[in-house]
Design an enzyme around this catalytic site. Structure first.
Site, PDB file in Angstrom:
ATOM      1  N   HIS A   6       0.825  -1.668   0.295  1.00 39.45           N
ATOM      2  CA  HIS A   6      -0.111  -0.054   0.089  1.00 39.45           C
ATOM      3  C   HIS A   6       1.105   1.033   0.035  1.00 39.45           C
ATOM      4  O   HIS A   6       1.790   1.429   1.147  1.00 39.45           O
ATOM      5  CB  HIS A   6      -0.755  -0.279   1.190  1.00 39.45           C
TER       6      HIS A   6
ATOM      7  N   LYS B  95     -10.215   6.185  -3.412  1.00 44.38           N
ATOM      8  CA  LYS B  95      -9.598   7.134  -3.068  1.00 44.38           C
ATOM      9  C   LYS B  95      -7.717   6.531  -3.299  1.00 44.38           C
ATOM     10  O   LYS B  95      -7.166   6.107  -3.170  1.00 44.38           O
ATOM     11  CB  LYS B  95      -9.497   7.383  -1.222  1.00 44.38           C
TER      12      LYS B  95
ATOM     13  N   LYS C 208      -3.297   7.403  -2.966  1.00 43.10           N
ATOM     14  CA  LYS C 208      -2.310   7.971  -2.235  1.00 43.10           C
ATOM     15  C   LYS C 208      -1.569   8.807  -3.318  1.00 43.10           C
ATOM     16  O   LYS C 208      -0.967   8.112  -4.163  1.00 43.10           O
ATOM     17  CB  LYS C 208      -1.807   6.847  -1.644  1.00 43.10           C
TER      18      LYS C 208
ATOM     19  N   ASP D 159      -5.322  11.333  -1.721  1.00 45.79           N
ATOM     20  CA  ASP D 159      -4.897  12.015  -0.249  1.00 45.79           C
ATOM     21  C   ASP D 159      -3.508  12.262  -0.394  1.00 45.79           C
ATOM     22  O   ASP D 159      -2.586  11.722  -0.645  1.00 45.79           O
ATOM     23  CB  ASP D 159      -5.631  11.110   0.790  1.00 45.79           C
TER      24      ASP D 159
ATOM     25  N   GLU E 149      -7.676  15.608  -0.135  1.00 43.39           N
ATOM     26  CA  GLU E 149      -7.174  15.214   1.668  1.00 43.39           C
ATOM     27  C   GLU E 149      -5.813  15.348   2.053  1.00 43.39           C
ATOM     28  O   GLU E 149      -5.186  15.106   1.366  1.00 43.39           O
ATOM     29  CB  GLU E 149      -7.921  13.382   2.092  1.00 43.39           C
TER      30      GLU E 149
ATOM     31  N   ASP F 130      -7.991  15.976   7.758  1.00 45.12           N
ATOM     32  CA  ASP F 130      -7.113  14.214   8.202  1.00 45.12           C
ATOM     33  C   ASP F 130      -6.408  14.939   9.057  1.00 45.12           C
ATOM     34  O   ASP F 130      -6.497  14.697  10.575  1.00 45.12           O
ATOM     35  CB  ASP F 130      -6.964  13.955   6.857  1.00 45.12           C
TER      36      ASP F 130
ATOM     37  N   LYS G 218     -11.456  10.161  12.837  1.00 41.74           N
ATOM     38  CA  LYS G 218     -11.037   8.751  13.361  1.00 41.74           C
ATOM     39  C   LYS G 218     -10.939   8.880  14.849  1.00 41.74           C
ATOM     40  O   LYS G 218     -10.492   9.299  15.507  1.00 41.74           O
ATOM     41  CB  LYS G 218      -9.085   8.755  12.432  1.00 41.74           C
TER      42      LYS G 218
ATOM     43  N   GLU H 133     -14.585   5.272   4.766  1.00 40.70           N
ATOM     44  CA  GLU H 133     -13.011   4.701   3.977  1.00 40.70           C
ATOM     45  C   GLU H 133     -13.195   3.136   4.954  1.00 40.70           C
ATOM     46  O   GLU H 133     -12.040   2.953   5.325  1.00 40.70           O
ATOM     47  CB  GLU H 133     -12.376   4.973   3.599  1.00 40.70           C
TER      48      GLU H 133
HETATM   49  C1  MUC Z   1      -5.569   8.206   5.962  1.00 43.49           C
HETATM   50  O1  MUC Z   1      -4.236   9.509   5.953  1.00 43.49           O
HETATM   51  O2  MUC Z   1      -6.299   9.295   5.612  1.00 43.49           O
HETATM   52  C2  MUC Z   1      -6.921   5.693   5.188  1.00 43.49           C
HETATM   53  C3  MUC Z   1      -7.448   4.930   3.744  1.00 43.49           C
HETATM   54  C4  MUC Z   1      -5.750   4.674   3.429  1.00 43.49           C
HETATM   55  O3  MUC Z   1      -5.642   3.998   2.235  1.00 43.49           O
HETATM   56  O4  MUC Z   1      -4.823   5.078   4.468  1.00 43.49           O
HETATM   57  C5  MUC Z   1      -5.546   5.853   5.350  1.00 43.49           C
HETATM   58  C6  MUC Z   1      -4.949   7.520   5.934  1.00 43.49           C
HETATM   59 MG    MG Z   2      -5.560  10.812   5.198  1.00 48.97          MG
END
Ligand code: MUC
Ligand code: MG
Length: 378
Positions: free
Chosen positions: A20, A164, A166, A195, A221, A247, A271, A325
């Site tokens: 990931h 989402k 990254k 994000d 994000e 976040d 969270k 999520e």
């Molecule tokens: C985050 O920063 O949101 C949440 C989903 C994901 O893939 O990583 C996390 C952390």
């Molecule tokens: Mg995040």
């Protein structure tokens, strides 16, 4: 009266189904800490996880285990689990910061009480407003074609239609090309969010967020550092078609209030781990909703125990403009719980109780644990 008899915090490491990729780390296993509380002979469970050790935030698995299993256990042993507000207040005051550890213990105590009463955790919290919440998935294999293939599979399975991505580890132009290709592939069929996990500075975000918006991205994000609330505000003002989501920058109710006062975002990722438990999550959600910010049911990629605890709590808080999520268990190759999360029709469904609605698989925990058990018995 349900006196707390035992508190254990056990770190474990569970492999993921694929690497990931995030801006600050690539994760091929998740470190979780299971908190097991015994009160009146009943066990309850909580969980905290970190992403790449103390890289997403300050807390590490070792720290969480020490804080929950020693410092917080010290003040909670012998206390009445039923007195939930008092318990949470005591936990909050016992130690500075360390919200992940506090949240895991808080959840375990709530779970014990719900089990003792024979109720679902959501019912203990006043009852769910919805028993099914939309469930996003993160496409983060590190490869555009593989992400598209993975997204197609998720759509076909009717598991997820919010993706989402990254970004932030690569050059912005490479990231934007990657996101644009995925947005094109899923245009009209799935929503695309990004994000950045704090990786960009303000000029980079100012330059590239409009391109992401033009590509069809609807939410970004934490594009810049969590502390940089004024930059968040300037970016949100300059990109009104894009919801900027706080976040990492929104842990405490005071953080949430500051984002509201400075008009720094249109959306807030909840969270329980960031907020230190139930009361903190409720406070942040209340501030966000009062200001008209969209809620998002966030995850720290917890396994089934932490995910279900979050789900029960989220189900009681109101509308989620950005869904949730809570897919952590689906990213893990194995589980420390005795039942699986229920996902269908693009939503995660609230299980029946008692408590969070699953047990702890003691054999799996034994197999995946990374440390000696930390136990405090009075
Ligand atoms: C985050 O920063 O949101 C949440 C989903 C994901 O893939 O990583 C996390 C952390
Ligand atoms: Mg995040």
């Amino acid at each position: 009266m349900l006196p707390i008899e035992r508190i254990e915090a056990i770190p474990a490491r569970v492999p993921t189904i694929r690497p990931h990729h995030l801006s600050f780390a690539t994760v091929d296993a998740m470190d979780v800490v299971i908190v097991r509380v015994t009160a009146g002979g009943i066990e309850g469970y909580g969980e905290a996880s970190t992403i790449g050790g103390p890289r997403w935030g300050e807390e590490s698995p070792e720290g969480i285990a020490a804080i929950a299993g020693h410092y917080l256990a010290e003040v909670m042993l012998g206390q009445d689990a039923m007195a939930l507000n008092a318990a949470e207040d005591r936990i909050a005051r016992a130690v500075r910061g360390n919200y992940f550890a506090k949240a895991a213990l808080c959840m375990a105590i709530h779970d014990v009480v719900a089990r003792a009463k024979g109720m679902r955790l959501a019912d203990l919290l006043g009852g769910p407003l919805s028993t099914a919440l939309p469930l996003a998935w993160t496409l983060a294999s590190g490869d555009t074609a593989r992400d598209i293939e993975e997204g197609e599979r998720m759509l076909g399975l009717r598991r997820h239609r919010d993706f989402k991505l990254k970004i932030g580890a690569k050059a912005p132009e490479v990231d934007v090309a990657h996101v644009s290709a995925i947005a094109r592939a899923f245009a009209g069929r799935a929503s695309i969010r990004v994000d950045v996990n704090q990786a960009w500075d303000e000029p980079t975000a100012a330059r590239w967020l409009p391109a992401l918006s033009d590509a069809g991205v609807t939410m970004a994000e934490q594009p810049v550092a969590g502390w940089n609330v004024p930059a968040m505000a300037r970016l949100q003002r300059a990109n009104p078609r894009l919801a900027i989501m706080g976040d990492e920058g929104i842990a405490t109710p005071q953080d949430a209030q500051r984002h509201v006062t400075e008009a720094a975002c249109h959306a807030v990722a909840l969270k329980p781990a960031k907020h230190g438990g139930v009361a903190g999550t409720r406070a942040v959600a209340a501030i966000a909703r009062t200001a008209g910010l969209g809620l998002y049911g966030g995850t720290m990629l917890e396994g089934t125990i932490g995910t279900l605890a979050s789900l029960h709590l989220y189900s009681t808080l109101g509308e989620y403009a950005w869904g949730t999520e809570l897919f952590g268990p689906l990213l893990l190759r194995d589980s420390l719980a005795t039942t699986a999360i229920e996902v269908r029709d693009f939503a995660i469904h609230l299980p029946e109780g008692p408590g969070i609605g699953t047990g702890l698989d003691a054999d799996k925990l034994e197999h995946f644990r990374t440390d000696r058990r930390r136990t405090l018995v009075p």
